[in-house]
Design a protein around this motif. Structure first.
Motif, PDB file in Angstrom:
ATOM      1  N   SER A  90     -19.598   4.116 -33.581  1.00 39.85           N
ATOM      2  CA  SER A  90     -20.323   2.962 -32.888  1.00 39.85           C
ATOM      3  C   SER A  90     -21.043   2.008 -33.655  1.00 39.85           C
ATOM      4  O   SER A  90     -21.261   0.848 -33.798  1.00 39.85           O
ATOM      5  CB  SER A  90     -21.181   3.516 -31.758  1.00 39.85           C
ATOM      6  N   PHE A  91     -21.706   2.704 -34.769  1.00 41.11           N
ATOM      7  CA  PHE A  91     -22.538   2.175 -35.868  1.00 41.11           C
ATOM      8  C   PHE A  91     -21.587   1.095 -36.631  1.00 41.11           C
ATOM      9  O   PHE A  91     -22.144  -0.069 -36.774  1.00 41.11           O
ATOM     10  CB  PHE A  91     -23.229   3.064 -36.612  1.00 41.11           C
TER      11      PHE A  91
ATOM     12  N   SER B  41     -18.537   0.057 -35.897  1.00 37.29           N
ATOM     13  CA  SER B  41     -18.145  -1.219 -35.026  1.00 37.29           C
ATOM     14  C   SER B  41     -19.409  -2.253 -34.791  1.00 37.29           C
ATOM     15  O   SER B  41     -19.004  -3.655 -34.762  1.00 37.29           O
ATOM     16  CB  SER B  41     -18.032  -0.374 -33.425  1.00 37.29           C
ATOM     17  N   THR B  42     -20.645  -1.878 -34.304  1.00 36.64           N
ATOM     18  CA  THR B  42     -21.745  -2.601 -34.387  1.00 36.64           C
ATOM     19  C   THR B  42     -21.944  -3.462 -35.777  1.00 36.64           C
ATOM     20  O   THR B  42     -21.763  -4.852 -35.782  1.00 36.64           O
ATOM     21  CB  THR B  42     -22.852  -1.977 -34.123  1.00 36.64           C
ATOM     22  N   ALA B  43     -21.650  -2.828 -36.861  1.00 36.08           N
ATOM     23  CA  ALA B  43     -21.956  -3.570 -38.105  1.00 36.08           C
ATOM     24  C   ALA B  43     -20.838  -4.703 -38.316  1.00 36.08           C
ATOM     25  O   ALA B  43     -20.925  -5.837 -38.868  1.00 36.08           O
ATOM     26  CB  ALA B  43     -22.081  -2.675 -39.342  1.00 36.08           C
ATOM     27  N   SER B  44     -19.426  -4.364 -38.045  1.00 32.64           N
ATOM     28  CA  SER B  44     -18.300  -4.960 -38.034  1.00 32.64           C
ATOM     29  C   SER B  44     -18.412  -6.169 -37.083  1.00 32.64           C
ATOM     30  O   SER B  44     -18.032  -7.273 -37.505  1.00 32.64           O
ATOM     31  CB  SER B  44     -17.115  -4.044 -37.983  1.00 32.64           C
ATOM     32  N   ALA B  45     -18.991  -6.035 -35.930  1.00 23.78           N
ATOM     33  CA  ALA B  45     -19.209  -7.104 -34.997  1.00 23.78           C
ATOM     34  C   ALA B  45     -20.023  -8.250 -35.591  1.00 23.78           C
ATOM     35  O   ALA B  45     -19.999  -9.268 -35.382  1.00 23.78           O
ATOM     36  CB  ALA B  45     -19.571  -6.581 -33.657  1.00 23.78           C
ATOM     37  N   ILE B  46     -21.329  -7.710 -36.266  1.00 22.67           N
ATOM     38  CA  ILE B  46     -22.312  -8.687 -36.740  1.00 22.67           C
ATOM     39  C   ILE B  46     -21.491  -9.377 -37.829  1.00 22.67           C
ATOM     40  O   ILE B  46     -21.927 -10.631 -38.099  1.00 22.67           O
ATOM     41  CB  ILE B  46     -23.357  -7.540 -37.346  1.00 22.67           C
TER      42      ILE B  46
ATOM     43  N   TYR C 264     -35.381  -2.858 -32.914  1.00 17.45           N
ATOM     44  CA  TYR C 264     -34.147  -3.386 -33.682  1.00 17.45           C
ATOM     45  C   TYR C 264     -34.298  -2.999 -35.166  1.00 17.45           C
ATOM     46  O   TYR C 264     -33.294  -2.884 -35.974  1.00 17.45           O
ATOM     47  CB  TYR C 264     -34.229  -4.954 -33.469  1.00 17.45           C
TER      48      TYR C 264
ATOM     49  N   ILE D 186     -28.009   1.933 -38.756  1.00 17.40           N
ATOM     50  CA  ILE D 186     -26.793   1.378 -39.083  1.00 17.40           C
ATOM     51  C   ILE D 186     -26.421   1.407 -40.430  1.00 17.40           C
ATOM     52  O   ILE D 186     -25.406   1.842 -40.895  1.00 17.40           O
ATOM     53  CB  ILE D 186     -26.595   0.114 -38.173  1.00 17.40           C
TER      54      ILE D 186
ATOM     55  N   VAL E  39     -17.212   0.634 -23.329  1.00 17.88           N
ATOM     56  CA  VAL E  39     -17.448  -0.721 -23.756  1.00 17.88           C
ATOM     57  C   VAL E  39     -16.662  -1.747 -22.909  1.00 17.88           C
ATOM     58  O   VAL E  39     -17.251  -2.920 -22.390  1.00 17.88           O
ATOM     59  CB  VAL E  39     -17.059  -1.037 -25.448  1.00 17.88           C
TER      60      VAL E  39
ATOM     61  N   ARG F 176     -18.222  -4.693 -20.415  1.00 19.25           N
ATOM     62  CA  ARG F 176     -18.008  -5.939 -20.743  1.00 19.25           C
ATOM     63  C   ARG F 176     -17.588  -6.592 -19.240  1.00 19.25           C
ATOM     64  O   ARG F 176     -17.884  -7.663 -19.053  1.00 19.25           O
ATOM     65  CB  ARG F 176     -16.955  -6.212 -21.782  1.00 19.25           C
TER      66      ARG F 176
END
Length: 436
Positions: A180-181, A183-188, A206, A213, A245, A249
């Motif tokens: 999940s971490f 994935s979040t970094a990749s989305a950013i 935050y 992350i 997820v 969504r």
């Protein structure tokens, strides 16, 4: 007393290298590494022994630690098993336990014990105190209690379980969270967001989340991949996250507020003790805020800052706080230290550092005092000042040059700086003395 031999296969990198710090004072430590030149250099720097052969290391070790990448662990176990000393013990430190536990049981002779372990911390960890270690031994011999007691003596939190239970739990603790971490970094990254720009808008939560992350994604990606791919529960937990997820969504996209709230409430209830979670996160936020406030209030003053990884201490005048950097002036040198990587020394720690590392000043001071002056009070008052380290009466004189109602006393004073010695002279004057 002859020290036991501890061998670390893979002792020149990662956790294997970190283990040297913990073992070298109590055991005779030997290491191997894939790169012999690097391995020898590490061994020399850390004052331990280097052996080029894994088989040779196995042959002399009372305790043999396998600390190699997860995908090579079982192969190394098979490689060295025939060379293990009778009566010795093999330990591995990988984060997946089913494969190594099964392999040890299959290839090691009955005369060699094995204790599969998982230290649930990384190579950046500097203390064993309160760190978690999991033991998944499927049979316990004479070594087990010795290893258990040793870990307990280091105040570690020891969990005893099966390899299967361990791997399932780590599929949540590591596989799910890492996935999940990342994935979040990749989305950013895909959104082309400048992280440094978000810092202008960040809340403390935050800030902590981004730090966590970043800590995960900065780890060895080969290790992270193997944690994902070699845990037999990986597919199940990754699919569960992907489904959650997509469900969330879709609920938001169709504007279903009630269903969103229902999902959020169920998830919150399942998180367990929210009060403790809030308390821990409040502590973390409070620590960050306090540290920054303390530094901000100390600008223009002398501070001691200890690097939490290298252990090096920097002392000087705090010039400013530049973003997330502390700017320290040490004489003519300017040092910039990342606030995230330093710990502020307490006043007593800074004082002790000065005593151990600074050249002290010693001077004899002669002063004429009234004859009824209390020498003991003078000495105790001087030593109340932190930078004044010692004061001794070396001479007392009331000869012809001294009035009968007075006495000349000579003290040898040791202090951290010349200015501190000048303060002693002012103090003597305050007691009614006249410097000779």
């Amino acid at each position: 007393m002859v020290k036991m031999n501890v061998g670390i296969i893979g002792g020149s990198d990662g956790l294997g290298k970190t283990l040297i710090y913990y073992f070298r004072d109590e055991f005779e430590v030997y290491i191997t590494g894939r790169d012999h030149k690097k391995g020898k250099q590490i061994a020399d720097e850390m004052n331990v022994n280097y052996i080029e052969s894994n088989e040779g290391l196995a042959n002399i070790s009372d305790i043999l630690v396998i600390s190699v990448p997860i995908q090579h662990t079982c192969d190394v176990i098979r490689e060295v098993a025939p060379f293990m000393k009778s009566g010795s013990v093999m330990v591995d430190v990988t984060s997946v336990k089913e494969g190594p536990t099964k392999t040890m049981g299959e290839v090691l002779p009955d005369s060699v014990e094995y204790i599969p372990t998982h230290p649930v911390f990384g190579p950046r960890t500097t203390r064993l105190d309160n760190q978690v270690i999991v033991l998944t031994a499927d049979r316990k011999g004479k070594w087990y209690s010795k290893v258990y007691d040793y870990l307990a003596s280091k105040n570690m939190r020891i969990i005893e379980t099966t390899a299967e239970k361990h791997d399932f739990m780590m599929s949540i603790v590591q596989v799910l969270t890492h996935f999940s971490f990342i994935s979040t970094a990749s989305a950013i990254e895909k959104l082309s967001v400048d992280i440094s720009e978000t810092e202008d808008y960040e809340s403390p939560i935050y800030n902590l989340m981004i730090d966590m992350i970043a800590r995960i994604v900065s780890q060895n990606p080969y290790l992270t991949y193997n944690i994902q791919s070699m845990n037999s529960n990986g597919n199940k937990v990754r699919n569960a996250l992907a489904e959650a997820v997509l469900e969330l969504r879709d609920v938001i996209n169709k504007g279903d507020e009630d269903e969103f709230i229902d999902i959020a409430i169920k998830a919150t209830k399942h998180m367990g003790d929210i009060t403790n979670a809030l308390g821990r996160s409040d502590k973390a936020i409070g620590a960050l805020s306090y540290e920054y406030s303390y530094l901000n209030e100390s600008i223009g003053e002398e501070v001691g800052l200890k690097h939490i990884y290298s252990g090096r201490i920097h002392v000087g005048i705090l010039e400013s706080i530049d973003g997330k950097t502390a700017v320290l002036k040490d004489g003519n040198k300017i040092k910039k230290l990342r606030i995230a990587n330093i710990r502020i020394l307490l006043p007593e720690e800074l004082h002790q550092w000065k005593i151990e590392n600074m050249k002290t000043k010693t001077e004899s001071i002669s002063c004429v005092f009234p004859k009824n002056v209390n020498i003991d009070i003078i000495q105790k008052t001087v030593l109340m000042h932190d930078n004044l380290l010692d004061i001794r009466l070396t001479d007392a004189y009331n000869g012809p040059q001294i009035d009968d109602n007075f006495i000349s006393l000579t003290f040898t004073v040791t202090a951290l700086t010349k200015d501190d010695i000048e303060q002693v002279k002012e103090l003597f004057t305050g007691f009614g003395g006249v410097i000779r």
